[in-house]
Design a protein around this motif. Structure first.
Motif: not given
Length: 232
Positions: A129-134, A197-201
């Protein structure tokens, strides 16, 4: 050649490159060898394996029992329960069956049951969540996650490109462990000249259960590397 002619030549070359890239077949992720199994959770029970123990208390003093997402967490609690019942054991059961205990307070005979994720996966969820700015997946206090804040807050990790066909339907794979998702991604992109690109959620398990699906997903399939046999 004039600067204008050079720019025109460069522009034509860029267009030709784009056309060539569009014509090249897109490399697909290798997902055909993934095995799908039922998802287990683990409880500390009596010798019969039918009755889960309450092993904690809520803030109001009412008893609380847990279905652990990972076997090692159940084994840790088992060591404590065995001081009172030497025949206690860890029993595995399907996640769907555990949800009946969680959703129905009457099943608990005066207590409540919760699904409890591992601290490691909660940390993975917060880091993601830090990486995705949530906002954080689960709140911290004094650099610790309060146990009650984690009740039923099971992180489910996914990458939308990790999709397969299950029963004829496009299905997004949802992992209960970040490491499992990363391993499948690495296997799926192995040998690709230019991996996507690797875009995990990460999404809360309750979102999947109550809403049926995350807004970003179609059908979903929950995947875990834990096995039923491991609890025997």
């Amino acid at each position: 050649a004039s600067p204008w002619a050079l720019r025109q030549r460069q522009a034509r070359a860029e267009v030709a490159q784009e056309v060539q890239e569009e014509q090249q077949p897109e490399e697909k992720l290798k997902l055909d060898k993934i095995e799908y199994r039922g998802v287990p959770v683990f409880a500390v029970t009596d010798q019969s394996g039918v009755s889960p123990y309450f092993t904690d208390e809520d803030a109001d003093g009412s008893p609380v029992g847990f279905f652990f997402v990972e076997l090692k967490d159940a084994q840790r609690i088992l060591a404590t329960v065995k001081k009172e019942d030497k025949n206690a054991k860890v029993t595995s059961l399907p996640l769907k069956e555990a949800l009946n205990f969680v959703r129905n307070p009457n099943v608990g005979a005066g207590g409540r049951f919760h699904v409890l994720p591992s601290a490691r996966e909660l940390n993975n969820a917060n880091n993601l969540r830090l990486v995705t700015k949530e906002g954080p997946f689960v709140s911290y206090k004094d650099n610790k996650i309060k146990s009650a804040d984690a009740y039923d807050r099971v992180p489910c990790f996914y990458e939308e490109k990790l999709a397969s066909v299950v029963d004829g339907e496009p299905t997004v794979l949802v992992f209960l462990k970040y490491e499992d998702m990363l391993k499948v991604w690495e296997q799926s992109t192995e040998g690709m000249e230019t991996p996507p690109p690797f875009n995990p959620k990460v999404v809360d398990f309750n979102t999947l259960v109550e809403n049926g699906q995350d807004p970003d997903m179609s059908n979903v399939l929950i995947v875990s590397s834990e096995t039923f046999e491991s609890a025997e």
